[in-house]
Design an enzyme around this catalytic site. Structure first.
Site, PDB file in Angstrom:
ATOM      1  N   ASP A 170       0.879  -1.174   0.000  1.00  9.24           N
ATOM      2  CA  ASP A 170       0.000   0.000   0.000  1.00  9.24           C
ATOM      3  C   ASP A 170       0.913   1.220   0.000  1.00  9.24           C
ATOM      4  OD1 ASP A 170      -1.577   2.158   0.692  1.00  9.24           O
ATOM      5  OD2 ASP A 170      -2.781   1.031   2.130  1.00  9.24           O
ATOM      6  N   VAL A 171       0.873   2.015  -1.051  1.00  9.17           N
ATOM      7  CA  VAL A 171       1.828   3.123  -1.144  1.00  9.17           C
ATOM      8  C   VAL A 171       1.538   4.255  -0.161  1.00  9.17           C
ATOM      9  CG1 VAL A 171       2.420   2.635  -3.566  1.00  9.17           C
ATOM     10  CG2 VAL A 171       0.687   4.377  -3.037  1.00  9.17           C
TER      11      VAL A 171
ATOM     12  N   ASN B  66       3.071   4.930 -10.394  1.00  5.95           N
ATOM     13  CA  ASN B  66       1.805   5.007 -11.151  1.00  5.95           C
ATOM     14  C   ASN B  66       0.579   5.032 -10.249  1.00  5.95           C
ATOM     15  OD1 ASN B  66      -0.131   4.281 -13.514  1.00  5.95           O
ATOM     16  ND2 ASN B  66      -0.369   2.581 -12.074  1.00  5.95           N
TER      17      ASN B  66
ATOM     18  N   TYR C 170      -6.677  16.696  -6.016  1.00  7.74           N
ATOM     19  CA  TYR C 170      -6.035  15.979  -7.132  1.00  7.74           C
ATOM     20  C   TYR C 170      -5.176  16.955  -7.949  1.00  7.74           C
ATOM     21  CZ  TYR C 170      -5.656  12.622 -11.045  1.00  7.74           C
ATOM     22  OH  TYR C 170      -5.196  11.753 -12.017  1.00  7.74           O
TER      23      TYR C 170
ATOM     24  N   LYS D 108      -1.072  16.508  -8.383  1.00  9.50           N
ATOM     25  CA  LYS D 108      -0.414  16.246  -9.670  1.00  9.50           C
ATOM     26  C   LYS D 108       0.494  17.421 -10.080  1.00  9.50           C
ATOM     27  CE  LYS D 108      -2.204  12.103 -10.433  1.00  9.50           C
ATOM     28  NZ  LYS D 108      -1.372  10.883 -10.362  1.00  9.50           N
TER      29      LYS D 108
HETATM   30  P1  NAD Z   1      -6.757   2.645 -11.857  1.00 12.42           P
HETATM   31  O1  NAD Z   1      -7.678   2.950 -10.735  1.00 12.42           O
HETATM   32  O2  NAD Z   1      -7.140   1.586 -12.818  1.00 12.42           O
HETATM   33  O3  NAD Z   1      -5.298   2.341 -11.346  1.00 12.42           O
HETATM   34  C1  NAD Z   1      -4.741   2.947 -10.208  1.00 12.42           C
HETATM   35  C2  NAD Z   1      -4.062   1.874  -9.444  1.00 12.42           C
HETATM   36  O4  NAD Z   1      -3.453   2.437  -8.282  1.00 12.42           O
HETATM   37  C3  NAD Z   1      -5.068   0.825  -8.962  1.00 12.42           C
HETATM   38  O5  NAD Z   1      -4.543  -0.450  -9.202  1.00 12.42           O
HETATM   39  C4  NAD Z   1      -5.179   1.112  -7.486  1.00 12.42           C
HETATM   40  O6  NAD Z   1      -5.526  -0.010  -6.731  1.00 12.42           O
HETATM   41  C5  NAD Z   1      -3.743   1.589  -7.209  1.00 12.42           C
HETATM   42  N1  NAD Z   1      -3.661   2.281  -5.935  1.00 12.42           N
HETATM   43  C6  NAD Z   1      -4.394   3.315  -5.491  1.00 12.42           C
HETATM   44  N2  NAD Z   1      -4.036   3.626  -4.238  1.00 12.42           N
HETATM   45  C7  NAD Z   1      -3.057   2.749  -3.889  1.00 12.42           C
HETATM   46  C8  NAD Z   1      -2.301   2.543  -2.725  1.00 12.42           C
HETATM   47  N3  NAD Z   1      -2.481   3.286  -1.617  1.00 12.42           N
HETATM   48  N4  NAD Z   1      -1.361   1.563  -2.716  1.00 12.42           N
HETATM   49  C9  NAD Z   1      -1.168   0.787  -3.809  1.00 12.42           C
HETATM   50  N5  NAD Z   1      -1.873   0.927  -4.946  1.00 12.42           N
HETATM   51  C10 NAD Z   1      -2.799   1.897  -4.977  1.00 12.42           C
HETATM   52  O7  NAD Z   1      -6.555   4.031 -12.613  1.00 12.42           O
HETATM   53  P2  NAD Z   1      -5.500   4.508 -13.704  1.00 12.42           P
HETATM   54  O8  NAD Z   1      -6.235   5.475 -14.528  1.00 12.42           O
HETATM   55  O9  NAD Z   1      -4.804   3.377 -14.344  1.00 12.42           O
HETATM   56  O10 NAD Z   1      -4.490   5.331 -12.791  1.00 12.42           O
HETATM   57  C11 NAD Z   1      -3.088   5.259 -12.935  1.00 12.42           C
HETATM   58  C12 NAD Z   1      -2.495   6.652 -12.766  1.00 12.42           C
HETATM   59  O11 NAD Z   1      -2.906   7.479 -13.855  1.00 12.42           O
HETATM   60  C13 NAD Z   1      -2.948   7.377 -11.507  1.00 12.42           C
HETATM   61  O12 NAD Z   1      -1.837   8.014 -10.919  1.00 12.42           O
HETATM   62  C14 NAD Z   1      -3.926   8.413 -12.029  1.00 12.42           C
HETATM   63  O13 NAD Z   1      -3.994   9.537 -11.198  1.00 12.42           O
HETATM   64  C15 NAD Z   1      -3.334   8.721 -13.366  1.00 12.42           C
HETATM   65  N6  NAD Z   1      -4.255   9.315 -14.347  1.00 12.42           N
HETATM   66  C16 NAD Z   1      -5.379   8.664 -14.765  1.00 12.42           C
HETATM   67  C17 NAD Z   1      -6.185   9.242 -15.739  1.00 12.42           C
HETATM   68  C18 NAD Z   1      -7.404   8.552 -16.289  1.00 12.42           C
HETATM   69  O14 NAD Z   1      -8.192   9.203 -17.007  1.00 12.42           O
HETATM   70  N7  NAD Z   1      -7.621   7.271 -16.027  1.00 12.42           N
HETATM   71  C19 NAD Z   1      -5.846  10.491 -16.264  1.00 12.42           C
HETATM   72  C20 NAD Z   1      -4.718  11.125 -15.809  1.00 12.42           C
HETATM   73  C21 NAD Z   1      -3.917  10.532 -14.869  1.00 12.42           C
END
Ligand code: NAD
Length: 253
Positions: free
Chosen positions: A62-63, A89, A156, A160
């Site tokens: 858990d990060v 990520n 958020y 970021k």
């Molecule tokens: P997602 O929810 O599918 O993946 C995020 C992952 O992070 C999940 O597996 C989740 O369980 C994990 N996570 C969250 N909190 C955690 C913790 N405390 N410890 C360990 N793991 C944890 O969503 P995604 O879109 O693949 O997100 C990946 C990255 O991309 C994130 O940083 C998100 O902010 C960024 N992002 C997403 C989008 C979008 O539109 N999906 C756009 C811009 C940026």
């Protein structure tokens, strides 16, 4: 293969971009330490990667827990004697809340996961990468909400923006030590990130204009993975401290 022999950590590997990045890195020959809270999902990822040249090693973590971050870097060093690639990520969305609606809890949760966790993992990874004769590469997944004020809620957006600053600072200050640090700013990508959010209506109304300019629909996690591969491989050897926007043109208008 672009990542043969490389040891990589990818956080948030159980879904979305982290899942796609882990598979692509393993396809390119890397050993990927895939970190997430849901071990069952990581085991599935490991099975999916079985016939690839590299491999996926599930590691529950858990990060938002400092000890788990220490453990994941220690795991790489103890078991593989090095760390070549760190991908921060894992991330969570806020509720699109305005500053006056942002609770202490939301602020703490989002800042801890999206900004403090990458800071802690980078701080711990740098001395390990310094010992590596080929240095190392850090990649942070930020967002276009890290560049503009109207794409998410206060927590958020701040997290970021901070992450982009952290990347630039690390990219600049370690450029003489063969350690690169870059950011990807995805636009809208089809993942699970919005699944558990109860959206704040006032905040959503305020960010609606920013959202309107989106063209061409949402992207896929695989499209982000390809950009990630470029930024962690030697193809981008002379690139550090930058921000790669991968948004299908959303922010170019
Ligand atoms: P997602 O929810 O599918 O993946 C995020 C992952 O992070 C999940 O597996 C989740 O369980 C994990 N996570 C969250 N909190 C955690 C913790 N405390 N410890 C360990 N793991 C944890 O969503 P995604 O879109 O693949 O997100 C990946 C990255 O991309 C994130 O940083 C998100 O902010 C960024 N992002 C997403 C989008 C979008 O539109 N999906 C756009 C811009 C940026």
């Amino acid at each position: 293969m672009k990542l043969e022999g490389k040891i990589a950590i990818v956080t948030g590997a159980s879904s979305g971009m982290g899942h796609a990045i882990s598979l692509l890195f393993a396809k390119e020959g890397a050993t990927v330490i895939a970190v997430a809270r849901r071990l069952d999902r990581l085991e599935k990822l490991k099975t999916e990667s079985q016939n690839l040249p590299g491999k996926v090693i599930p590691l529950k973590g858990d990060v938002s827990d400092k000890q788990d971050i220490e453990n994941m870097i220690d795991y790489a060093v103890l078991n593989h004697s090095k760390l070549d690639i760190l991908v921060n990520n894992a991330g969570i969305m806020d509720d699109l809340g305005l500053v006056e609606d942002t609770t202490d809890d939301m602020w703490d949760k989002v800042l801890t996961t999206n900004l403090t966790a990458p800071f802690l993992s980078i701080r711990k990874a740098i001395p390990v990468m310094k010992k590596n004769k080929n240095g190392g590469v850090i990649l942070n997944i930020a967002s276009i909400a890290g560049l503009f004020g109207g794409r998410a809620g206060t927590a958020y957006t701040v997290s970021k923006h901070g992450l982009i600053g952290l990347s630039k600072n690390v990219g600049y200050t370690y450029s003489d030590e063969k350690i690169r640090c870059n950011t990807i700013c995805p636009g809208a990508i089809n993942t699970e990130i919005m699944n558990n959010i109860q959206v704040n209506a006032r905040g959503q109304a305020k960010t609606a204009d920013g959202m309107k300019s989106m063209h061409g629909g949402a992207g896929t996690p695989e499209e982000i993975a390809k950009a990630a591969l470029f930024l962690v491989s030697d193809d981008s050897k002379f690139i550090t401290g930058i921000n790669l926007i991968v948004d299908g043109g959303w922010t170019s208008c």
